[in-house]
Every structure is written in structure tokens, then in C-alpha cells.
Design a protein around this motif. Structure first.
Motif, short mmCIF file in Angstrom:
data_model
loop_
_atom_site.label_atom_id
_atom_site.label_comp_id
_atom_site.label_asym_id
_atom_site.label_seq_id
_atom_site.Cartn_x
_atom_site.Cartn_y
_atom_site.Cartn_z
N LYS A 72 -11.45 -18.86 -31.96
CA LYS A 72 -11.53 -18.85 -33.61
C LYS A 72 -10.11 -19.39 -34.14
CE LYS A 72 -13.50 -15.99 -37.46
NZ LYS A 72 -14.36 -16.97 -37.59
N ARG B 234 -10.24 -23.34 -33.84
CA ARG B 234 -11.30 -24.43 -34.42
C ARG B 234 -11.48 -24.18 -36.06
NH1 ARG B 234 -14.84 -20.20 -32.06
NH2 ARG B 234 -15.69 -19.11 -33.68
N GLU B 235 -10.49 -23.33 -36.57
CA GLU B 235 -10.37 -23.04 -38.15
C GLU B 235 -8.84 -23.37 -38.29
OE1 GLU B 235 -12.01 -19.34 -39.09
OE2 GLU B 235 -14.10 -19.77 -38.38
N LYS C 140 -5.89 -19.66 -43.73
CA LYS C 140 -5.63 -19.81 -44.91
C LYS C 140 -4.13 -19.62 -45.10
CE LYS C 140 -10.36 -18.74 -46.37
NZ LYS C 140 -11.32 -17.79 -47.11
N SER D 66 -6.83 -32.55 -43.98
CA SER D 66 -6.97 -31.68 -42.88
C SER D 66 -6.00 -32.19 -41.67
CB SER D 66 -8.35 -31.60 -42.22
OG SER D 66 -9.17 -30.89 -43.08
N THR E 21 -12.27 -29.80 -36.71
CA THR E 21 -12.54 -28.67 -37.69
C THR E 21 -13.04 -29.05 -39.16
OG1 THR E 21 -10.15 -29.12 -38.54
CG2 THR E 21 -10.37 -27.81 -36.78
N ASP E 22 -13.02 -30.16 -39.70
CA ASP E 22 -13.82 -30.28 -40.78
C ASP E 22 -15.23 -30.07 -40.73
OD1 ASP E 22 -11.52 -30.87 -42.38
OD2 ASP E 22 -11.55 -33.02 -42.35
N ALA F 234 -16.13 -26.45 -40.20
CA ALA F 234 -16.15 -25.75 -41.50
C ALA F 234 -17.22 -26.19 -42.36
CB ALA F 234 -14.62 -26.11 -42.17
#
Length: 401
Positions: free
Chosen positions: A184, A187-188, A191, A199, A236-237, A240
Motif C-alpha cells: 500500500k 502503490r499509492e 497525501k 504523478s 499508480t494512476d 487510483a
């Protein structure tokens, strides 16, 4: 056939069906789950029935160090957690297609039937998939893009002659060497990393984070940032936007025979590069004895684990020259999303995998020379593998040229 005989047959059939139903229910709740005084066992079911090939996890903080044991259910959803130290445990179920169940409190010697929770949707279920399944969504350069044509061409360095060479760097000699790409955190985009126009820009910033920032920049440079950054951004886009990896199969056959035991050792700011429990030339040496870890650049101690007593300790590593370079000299390039500006690594004794060796009754490790030259100063730790050694004892180190 008279009505009396017909009614008798119907009644007999109802009784038999009721008995079979009760027998099946008894079997699904705990058929032949035999446990000892230090075991825990039972059956895992969900609203779909018995859950086969899911993990049952028992965890406790009652022992000297954090302890967990994990097993897999059989075709009927049965499980046995063997040889648990006496403690109070939190027990729950995890598996592909499920979400973690609410932990229940239990102790060894008890039959504990557990209720699994089916994931409400595919996205939620995928949160529990192995990192490598998420990493498989990465669209790496095609074989036709090699040899690379440089930063003004396709972005791949000209010395990259083949896709295999490029993947070797990505997997073995750079990113995968330290990171579990696909979990996690990777892959993200966190924030709290900040706001970015793209990105690709976010990835360019994230690899600067922490004391390893320079290493990550160097690794990216070998891959070719003009090609690698858009690739990572695309990865990652798409995640998401909702793209999911394939569903992994649940453990089958002998895979369900595995019993995993885990302990907590070292500390949250350290990382374990490797560990050693015996001599490869004589793997029966030190049976059930202490395990020694190698923390590479992160700490100035050897973490030690007693797997039988579930206890962790440390061996302090001394240096002869207090001015020996430290990993703390590697300043934070950019704030980490997790540790900010803090330099969490501080080690004057670099202990990597290849430099921890077992020889009869000692563990050898290699130490950084003051000027980081090619010569190596070897230090020898002389442990006594018995309960006579205090947990925090700092064993003396002697020079061994």
C-alpha cells in the motif's frame, strides 16, 4: 400403499433428514478438531459455509516480545494452532475474498470457532492481495525498446542492452532490493507528500525522501528517469482509478501444512537486512538457540531473538575510534512522509548480509573502517548460547585481523 404406511415413511424420512442435518452441522462446527493443552483449534465459517484455505492468526503482547502464530484451514474450514506459549491471544481470520474478522480473545487449550467476513466488493478484497500481484500491473518497457536510445530518445540509457538487464536492475539491484513494491505504501502516493502537478512529479519527489534519497535517485538514474518516472506514474494512476490485479488462489494441498511463527525484535526505526541462526556447513548447530540479525546501516547493535522464550535483546557494537563515520552522516534529502526530517539511521557498524557469519560458538561481523577504505576491520562477538547471558549484556569485542 395405505395412508398409515405412507405417513410412517414420510415421518421416518423427516427424522433421518433432521439427524443428518444435525450431524453435518456438528461436523462443520468442529468435527474431530483434537487439541492439546497448548493448542487452539476450531472451524472457520462464513455466510457461505466452511472457509477453506484461509489464515487463522493468533497474536499476543503478553510475552517478553510480540508473538504471533499463523496456520491455514483445511477443506472443511478446520484449523489447529499448535504449541502456543501460555498467554491471552487475539485470534482472527484473514483470507483472499475476505476482510479481517473482528478479533476474539482466547487462550490455549480451547476450541475456538471463528466467523469469517466476506469482502463486500472486489476492491476491498484486493486490499489483502500480495504486493507482487499489485506490482504485476506495472507496464515495463517492451523488449523492442532495447537497447535504450538515451534521454533524448526513448528515455532508457544507451547502456541498457536488453529488457532482462533493465528488469534485473529494477528487481535485484535497485528498487526491489529494499522495497516491497506493490504494497500500500508504494502503490499509492501519500497525501502528506504534498500537492503536485503530475504523478510523475510526485514520484520524482517521493524518491528523495529520507536518508536513502540519494541511493534512490542513483537507482532511478540507471533505469532512466525519463522512462521510469512516467511508467511509475502510470502504474499508480491506474490503481487510483480502480484497476485491480488478478485474484490470487488460496493455499492448496501441502501449502496448508505451513505453520508460521513471528516475533517482534529490533525497533521500529531499524531494518533487518538478514538474520542467521546456524552454520550452513553444519545446520544442526545451535538448535532452538538464539537468532542474530544484521541491521546494516540502521543501528549500532545486533538484534538477538530467543525463539523458545519469545524474548528479544540487543548486543551493542562498539567502535575503537569514536570518529568512525556513521550512517547518520547521510542527511535527509527531503522529508519522509512518515519520519519527517528525522535521521532515523545511526550506525557506525555497517553489518550487511554477506558479513555476518557463524563459526562454531561465535558470530563474526565486519565493521566500517574510519575512512571507508577497502580494508576491513573484523570484529568478533563471543556469545555464550545459554540463559546465563543477561538479555542486554554487551559482549566484549576483540580485533581479529
Amino acid at each position: 400403499m395405505t395412508k398409515a404406511v405412507l405417513y410412517l415413511l414420510i415421518a421416518t424420512g423427516v427424522i433421518v433428514l433432521a439427524w443428518l442435518g444435525r450431524l453435518n452441522a456438528q461436523q462443520s462446527r468442529g468435527e474431530a478438531t483434537s487439541i492439546g493443552s497448548d493448542d487452539m483449534g476450531g472451524v472457520v465459517t462464513s455466510n457461505k459455509g466452511p472457509e477453506a484455505g484461509v489464515w487463522v492468526i493468533a497474536e499476543t503482547a503478553d510475552l517478553p516480545t510480540k508473538f504471533a502464530k499463523i496456520v491455514v484451514t483445511d477443506d472443511r474450514g478446520r484449523y489447529v494452532l499448535p504449541q502456543l506459549p501460555k498467554a491471552n491471544y487475539r485470534v482472527w481470520v484473514r483470507g483472499y475474498g475476505l476482510v479481517d474478522s473482528s478479533p476474539v480473545q482466547a487462550a490455549p487449550g480451547k476450541v475456538v470457532n471463528l466467523s469469517a467476513v466476506v469482502a463486500p466488493n472486489a476492491r476491498t478484497a484486493a486490499e489483502y492481495y500480495p504486493a507482487v500481484y499489485w506490482f504485476s500491473l506495472l507496464r515495463v518497457p517492451d523488449k523492442s525498446e532495447f537497447p535504450g536510445t538515451g534521454p533524448k530518445g526513448n528515455g532508457i540509457p544507451e547502456n541498457m542492452k536488453s529488457q532482462g538487464q533493465w528488469l534485473h536492475l529494477l528487481k535485484t539491484d535497485s528498487c526491489w532490493s529494499c522495497h516491497q513494491l506493490g504494497e500500500k505504501a508504494t502503490r499509492e502516493i501519500p497525501k502528506n507528500l504534498g500537492h503536485f502537478d503530475s504523478s510523475s512529479a510526485a514520484w520524482a519527489r517521493r524518491i528523495l525522501s529520507g536518508q536513502a534519497g540519494n541511493n534512490m535517485v542513483n537507482g532511478l538514474g540507471q533505469l532512466g528517469p525519463e522512462r521510469a518516472l512516467p511508467m511509475l506514474a502510470d502504474w499508480t494512476d491506474r490503481i487510483a482509478a480502480g484497476e485491480l490485479p488478478p485474484t490470487p488462489p488460496r493455499p492448496q494441498g501441502v501449502e496448508r501444512n505451513v505453520v508460521i511463527t513471528e516475533w517482534g525484535w529490533a525497533d521500529p526505526k531499524a531494518y533487518l537486512h538478514d538474520e542467521i541462526a546456524t552454520d550452513k556447513r553444519n545446520p544442526t548447530l545451535n538448535a532452538d538457540g538464539e537468532i542474530f540479525g544484521a541491521t546494516e546501516l540502521s543501528t549500532d547493535y545486533l538484534p538477538v531473538l530467543d525463539p523458545v522464550g519469545a524474548a528479544a535483546s540487543k548486543v551493542k557494537l562498539h567502535v575503537r575510534d569514536p570518529k568512525t563515520p556513521s550512517s547518520a552522516d547521510d542527511k535527509v534529502v527531503a522529508p519522509s512522509p512518515y519520519w519527517g526530517d528525522e535521521a532515523i539511521w545511526h550506525s557506525q557498524s555497517n553489518v550487511p548480509q554477506s558479513d555476518v557469519r557463524w563459526a562454531r560458538t561465535r558470530v563474526d561481523y565486519l565493521q566500517n573502517p574510519r575512512q571507508r577504505q577497502s580494508s576491513i576491520l573484523q570484529r568478533r562477538v563471543e556469545p555464550s548460547f545459554s540463559s546465563l547471558v543477561p538479555p542486554q549484556n554487551e559482549w566484549p569485542a576483540t580485533r581479529d585481523v
